[in-house]
Structures are given as structure tokens and as C-alpha cells.
Design a protein around this motif. Structure first.
Motif, PDB file in Angstrom:
ATOM      1  N   GLY A  65       1.076   7.507   4.975  1.00 27.31           N
ATOM      2  CA  GLY A  65       2.153   6.558   5.249  1.00 27.31           C
ATOM      3  C   GLY A  65       2.792   6.821   6.598  1.00 27.31           C
ATOM      4  O   GLY A  65       2.965   7.973   6.998  1.00 27.31           O
ATOM      5  N   HIS A  66       3.130   5.734   7.306  1.00 23.13           N
ATOM      6  CA  HIS A  66       3.860   5.723   8.587  1.00 23.13           C
ATOM      7  C   HIS A  66       2.951   6.014   9.782  1.00 23.13           C
ATOM      8  O   HIS A  66       2.661   5.114  10.544  1.00 23.13           O
ATOM      9  CB  HIS A  66       5.091   6.643   8.540  1.00 23.13           C
ATOM     10  N   ALA A  67       2.558   7.255  10.012  1.00 24.79           N
ATOM     11  CA  ALA A  67       1.602   7.571  11.084  1.00 24.79           C
ATOM     12  C   ALA A  67       1.988   6.917  12.420  1.00 24.79           C
ATOM     13  O   ALA A  67       1.193   6.209  13.031  1.00 24.79           O
ATOM     14  CB  ALA A  67       0.186   7.149  10.662  1.00 24.79           C
ATOM     15  N   THR A  83       0.097  10.747   1.154  1.00 23.94           N
ATOM     16  CA  THR A  83       1.212  11.559   1.638  1.00 23.94           C
ATOM     17  C   THR A  83       1.806  10.875   2.871  1.00 23.94           C
ATOM     18  O   THR A  83       1.407   9.769   3.234  1.00 23.94           O
ATOM     19  CB  THR A  83       0.749  13.012   1.917  1.00 23.94           C
ATOM     20  N   HIS A  84       2.799  11.529   3.483  1.00 20.72           N
ATOM     21  CA  HIS A  84       3.435  10.981   4.687  1.00 20.72           C
ATOM     22  C   HIS A  84       2.971  11.761   5.913  1.00 20.72           C
ATOM     23  O   HIS A  84       2.728  12.957   5.833  1.00 20.72           O
ATOM     24  CB  HIS A  84       4.962  11.100   4.576  1.00 20.72           C
ATOM     25  N   LEU A  85       2.900  11.053   7.043  1.00 22.69           N
ATOM     26  CA  LEU A  85       2.431  11.692   8.277  1.00 22.69           C
ATOM     27  C   LEU A  85       3.202  11.145   9.476  1.00 22.69           C
ATOM     28  O   LEU A  85       3.246   9.934   9.690  1.00 22.69           O
ATOM     29  CB  LEU A  85       0.926  11.401   8.454  1.00 22.69           C
ATOM     30  N   THR A 118       5.817  -2.130   2.107  1.00 23.16           N
ATOM     31  CA  THR A 118       7.283  -2.235   2.168  1.00 23.16           C
ATOM     32  C   THR A 118       7.939  -0.869   2.285  1.00 23.16           C
ATOM     33  O   THR A 118       9.045  -0.757   2.804  1.00 23.16           O
ATOM     34  CB  THR A 118       7.836  -2.898   0.894  1.00 23.16           C
ATOM     35  N   ASP A 119       7.311   0.179   1.704  1.00 26.96           N
ATOM     36  CA  ASP A 119       7.957   1.500   1.608  1.00 26.96           C
ATOM     37  C   ASP A 119       9.351   1.404   0.996  1.00 26.96           C
ATOM     38  O   ASP A 119      10.267   2.110   1.408  1.00 26.96           O
ATOM     39  CB  ASP A 119       8.021   2.204   2.978  1.00 26.96           C
ATOM     40  N   THR A 120       9.542   0.558   0.011  1.00 32.81           N
ATOM     41  CA  THR A 120      10.843   0.560  -0.682  1.00 32.81           C
ATOM     42  C   THR A 120      11.057   1.927  -1.305  1.00 32.81           C
ATOM     43  O   THR A 120      10.102   2.552  -1.766  1.00 32.81           O
ATOM     44  CB  THR A 120      10.871  -0.491  -1.816  1.00 32.81           C
ATOM     45  N   ALA A 150       0.792  -1.242   0.000  1.00 33.76           N
ATOM     46  CA  ALA A 150       0.000   0.000   0.000  1.00 33.76           C
ATOM     47  C   ALA A 150       0.819   1.285   0.000  1.00 33.76           C
ATOM     48  O   ALA A 150       0.238   2.379  -0.063  1.00 33.76           O
ATOM     49  CB  ALA A 150      -0.951  -0.009   1.199  1.00 33.76           C
ATOM     50  N   HIS A 151       2.152   1.185   0.065  1.00 31.95           N
ATOM     51  CA  HIS A 151       2.971   2.415   0.074  1.00 31.95           C
ATOM     52  C   HIS A 151       4.386   2.054  -0.355  1.00 31.95           C
ATOM     53  O   HIS A 151       5.116   1.391   0.391  1.00 31.95           O
ATOM     54  CB  HIS A 151       2.966   3.034   1.479  1.00 31.95           C
ATOM     55  N   VAL A 152       4.759   2.478  -1.561  1.00 35.93           N
ATOM     56  CA  VAL A 152       6.122   2.234  -2.055  1.00 35.93           C
ATOM     57  C   VAL A 152       6.590   3.451  -2.839  1.00 35.93           C
ATOM     58  O   VAL A 152       5.787   4.297  -3.237  1.00 35.93           O
ATOM     59  CB  VAL A 152       6.202   0.987  -2.974  1.00 35.93           C
ATOM     60  N   HIS A 153       7.902   3.483  -3.042  1.00 37.81           N
ATOM     61  CA  HIS A 153       8.498   4.482  -3.935  1.00 37.81           C
ATOM     62  C   HIS A 153       9.268   3.693  -4.985  1.00 37.81           C
ATOM     63  O   HIS A 153      10.429   3.326  -4.740  1.00 37.81           O
ATOM     64  CB  HIS A 153       9.445   5.390  -3.161  1.00 37.81           C
ATOM     65  N   TYR A 154       8.634   3.399  -6.130  1.00 36.66           N
ATOM     66  CA  TYR A 154       9.356   2.592  -7.126  1.00 36.66           C
ATOM     67  C   TYR A 154      10.653   3.266  -7.576  1.00 36.66           C
ATOM     68  O   TYR A 154      11.641   2.571  -7.868  1.00 36.66           O
ATOM     69  CB  TYR A 154       8.432   2.222  -8.307  1.00 36.66           C
TER      70      TYR A 154
HETATM   71 ZN    ZN Z   1       7.085   6.816   1.654  1.00 34.78          ZN
END
Ligand code: ZN
Ligand code: GUN
Length: 427
Positions: free
Chosen positions: A266-268, A227-229, A317-319, A72-76
Motif C-alpha cells: 500500500g501507498h509506495a 503491508t505498507h511501504l 480508498t484506504d478507509t 485493493a487496500h482498506v481498513h474496515y
Molecule cells: Zn493502509
């Protein structure tokens, strides 16, 4: 043309965090009938074989037939800098991430990494990802073209950043709006693709940019916004300094129209009581990125507490902040983080998070993430004895969950024996 995929089939009756591990069921002699890319029937193998005598049978024996993993959250674009040493969030972004993301102004490079990224994720059994691209529109095109060529359900959006990023990696409020809108109109809803409105995070957007992006979301409310939080405490202090009038981190989004049911944060990790109650009230989604949170040194996500209060949570994974492309490794890290918080997560709940939980967090729970009639047939066959270490532990197991847990904790891409995308096996 019908295909009958047989094995130990995993189905869901509910959310195991709420309904207990029994909500995840394993039929040891199960099968899934696939027709035109969708699941046409699920049930005992013998019965389905009788009812669909024309179907081609693919027998995976004792392998687990699971929904494909949903990340649900990655940076290809961070594929090539995964496992970069020794920095915490802001230094990690400046030292490794931003220089790499700069390279995506070259469409050929973006295409090469997108291809590599999907090869890696598919070999790990991940059939849907929700990715950040870079500020370059070409990076969105490269991702969607590679996903479309593989018939994948996939999501991404152009990252918006107009401050605190190097030259060459900043847009403006207006260009972020215009480029995002153009890409959204080009890709959103084309086949299995969805555009996601993507302001990176408050430190790299002026309030003007957040506001314009919020406007775009208002004009396209069927889009997700990611977004990131509250990932690291230093980051939260920086957000406070940049937005002195804000009540908290979430408020920097809320006041600009970037809080809503289709928001994905993401993260929270380090949330205040007000943030938790607002997130719950609007029904926004939170994404747990455990390998990233330990790798970058961010903190311990409160899975048990957040799920108990009814928050919508996905797993990712947040790769390449995360240290693995594997959702198995990610489940293991989620378990370890739970242990550090004295709240171990049952393997049924971990597996549910990596499939249905993430799909629900992305508002795609009616299409992917579960083996159910009518769902898109993105599935995997998982070998529960894929290495000597796992096989010997698995042989000792007294229950199927004890067996599955060995693969959760020690498994990797070697456990993924087959991947089906819209019902078709990929090699
Ligand atoms: Zn991220
Ligand atoms: N916060 C803002 N950008 C990023 C990113 O690329 N990775 C992670 N982990 N956190 C971020």
C-alpha cells in the motif's frame, strides 16, 4: 435461470495505460447475460435477447453497466474514525486508529462495524475489498462472516504487530504466526473468501515477527501478503532508525521473505530506484490510495512513471486514512494527484484502475473486475446524470468519456443505481 442486464456496457480489450483509452469500450446498446452467478454472454442487446428468449430482462437504459468496483487496500476497522482531523501518519495512528482498533477485541463490536462497512461499500458500488483487520482474530471472523452472508468475494487478514503499538494491541512473533495460520486454514478458499497474510508495516513488527510471518507465507505461497511501504518521509526515517542494516524500506521486508509476486504494498509513494527495480523484477503489486495520501499529507504517487515502467498498480480508498468509501471519489482524487504531477489520467484508465487494475493487482483478474464470458457477475449500473450538477454537465458532453468524466469527478453513491453480486441484485 438467466438474467439479461441491459445498458451501456463497458468492456476491456487491454490496459489503457499501455494500449490507450480505446482499450476500454462502451457498447451503448449492450447487454450482459448472467447464469449461475457468472457472465454467460456479452453483446448487443437485441442479439442476446433473441438468443436467450427465456431470460428475465433488467433494462438500465442509458446507465453504464460496469464491473463492480474493486478496492485493493482498506481498513474496515477504521470505518467509524474516517475523517479524523489534523494528524500526519504516526500521530494519526496513535491518536485515532489504535484506540479504535482496540475496540475490536469485542466480537459484537467487530460484527457491527463489519456489517456497517459492507452496507457502505456496497451502496458505493464496491463489490470486492481487500481489507486489513485488527490484531484480534475475532475481527477476521466478523469480516468474513459478513462477507459470506452477502456472497461477496472478499479478502482480509489479521494484522500482525509486536512493537510500537499500545498495550492490548500487540501480539508476538509466535502468536502472530499461530493465529494467522489458524485463520488462514479456516477461511482461505472458503467460497469466495481469501485470507491475506498481513504484517501491518515495518515500524510495528520486530525483524523476528517479520521473519515468522515470512515463514508462514512460504508455507502458503498461494496466499497474498499485504503491508505498507514508503507512505510518509517521517515514517521512512523511522524505518531507517529501527532497521539500520536495511538498504531501504523494501529491504526490511525482502530480507525476511516478505517480497514476492503475490505481495501487495500500500501507498509506495517515496520509492528509491533500487526499490522500483526490485518491485518490477518480482512483479509485486502497488496500491495507489489517493484520498488517503492527500488527507494524511503523505505525497503524490507516481502513477504515470510507475505504469510506464510496467509496475502492477491497483487503486484503493484506504478507509479510514482515506476520506471516502467511494471509488468514484477515489478516481477523482487519482486524477487530481495526476494533475499535480503534470500527468492527467484519462477517465478510461481511471475506471480500469478501479475495476480490472485492482483485480489484477490482487491476482483476481481472471475472476472479477471485467465484464467477460466466464467472469463472476459482480456488476453495477451507474447513472451518468445522478445529480443536477452532473446532469447539466453530462448534457453538454460530446463524447461518452466526457460524460463519464463528470460522474468520475462529481459522482458519489447516488450514481450507483444497482449492484449485482454473483448475478443477484442487492437492494
Ligand atoms: Zn493502509
Ligand atoms: N501504515 C500503517 N498502518 C496504517 C494505516 O492503518 N493506515 C495508513 N494509511 N497507513 C498505515
Amino acid at each position: 435461470m438467466q438474467t439479461l442486464i441491459a445498458g451501456q456496457v463497458m468492456t476491456f480489450d487491454g490496459d489503457p495505460f499501455r494500449d490507450g483509452p480505446e482499450a476500454v469500450r462502451i457498447d451503448s446498446h449492450g447487454a450482459v447475460l448472467v447464469e449461475n452467478g457468472r457472465i454467460a454472454a456479452v453483446g448487443p442487446r437485441e442479439r442476446l435477447a433473441r438468443e436467450a428468449p427465456q431470460a428475465q430482462i433488467i433494462d438500465h437504459g442509458e446507465a453504464l453497466i460496469s464491473p463492480g468496483f474493486v478496492d485493493a487496500h482498506v481498513h474496515y476497522p477504521q470505518t467509524a474514525i474516517i475523517a479524523s482531523w489534523g494528524k500526519r501518519l504516526i500521530d494519526w495512528l496513535n491518536s485515532y486508529t489504535f484506540p479504535e482498533e482496540m475496540r475490536f477485541s469485542d466480537p459484537a463490536y467487530a460484527r457491527r462495524i463489519a456489517e456497517r462497512y459492507f452496507d457502505l461499500t456496497l451502496s458505493n458500488g464496491t463489490t470486492t475489498v481487500c481489507s486489513y483487520a485488527t490484531i484480534h482474530p475475532e475481527s477476521v471472523d466478523a469480516f468474513f462472516e459478513a462477507a459470506e452472508a452477502r456472497s461477496l468475494r472478499a479478502l482480509t487478514g489479521k494484522v500482525c504487530m509486536d512493537r510500537n503499538a499500545p498495550d492490548g494491541l500487540r501480539d508476538t512473533p509466535q502468536s502472530a504466526y499461530d493465529d494467522s495460520k489458524r485463520l488462514l486454514e479456516k477461511w482461505h478458499g472458503r467460497g469466495r473468501l481469501s485470507y491475506v497474510i498481513t504484517p501491518r508495516f515495518s515500524p510495528t513488527s520486530t525483524p523476528e515477527q517479520l521473519h515468522m510471518v515470512g515463514q508462514l507465507w512460504k508455507e502458503h505461497p498461494d496466499c497474498l501478503m499485504q503491508t505498507h511501504l514508503s507512505e510518509q518521509t517521517d515514517e521512512i526515517d523511522w524505518v531507517k532508525a529501527l532497521h539500520p542494516q536495511a538498504r531501504d524500506y523494501l529491504d526490511t521486508y525482502e530480507t525476511q521473505g516478505l517480497l514476492g509476486e503475490r505481495a501487495i504494498y500500500g501507498h509506495a509513494i517515496h520509492l528509491t530506484a533500487r526499490e522500483r527495480s526490485r518491485l518490477l523484477e518480482v512483479g509485486a503489486s502497488l496500491v495507489h490510495c489517493p484520498t488517503s495520501n492527500t488527507f494524511i499529507g503523505s505525497g503524490l504517487f507516481d502513477m504515470a512513471g510507475l505504469k510506464a515502467e510496467g509496475q502492477l498498480v491497483g487503486l484503493a480508498t484506504d478507509t479510514g486514512g482515506g476520506s471516502s468509501f467511494s471509488m468514484l471519489r477515489t478516481m477523482a482524487a487519482a486524477y487530481e494527484v495526476g494533475q499535480l504531477r503534470h500527468a492527467p489520467t484519462h477517465p478510461a484508465a481511471l475506471w480500469w484502475l478501479a475495476t480490472a487494475g485492482s483485480a489484477e493487482a490482487l491476482h483476481l483478474g481472471d475472476r472479477i473486475g471485467a465484464i467477460r464470458v466466464g467472469m463472476e457477475a459482480d456488476m453495477i449500473a451507474v447513472d451518468l446524470s445522478s445529480t443536477p450538477a452532473i446532469a447539466q454537465r453530462s448534457a453538454r458532453a460530446e463524447t461518452v468519456w466526457e460524460q463519464i468524466f463528470a460522474t468520475v469527478m462529481m459522482g458519489d453513491d447516488r450514481a450507483i443505481r444497482a449492484v449485482y453480486v454473483a448475478g443477484k441484485p442487492i437492494s
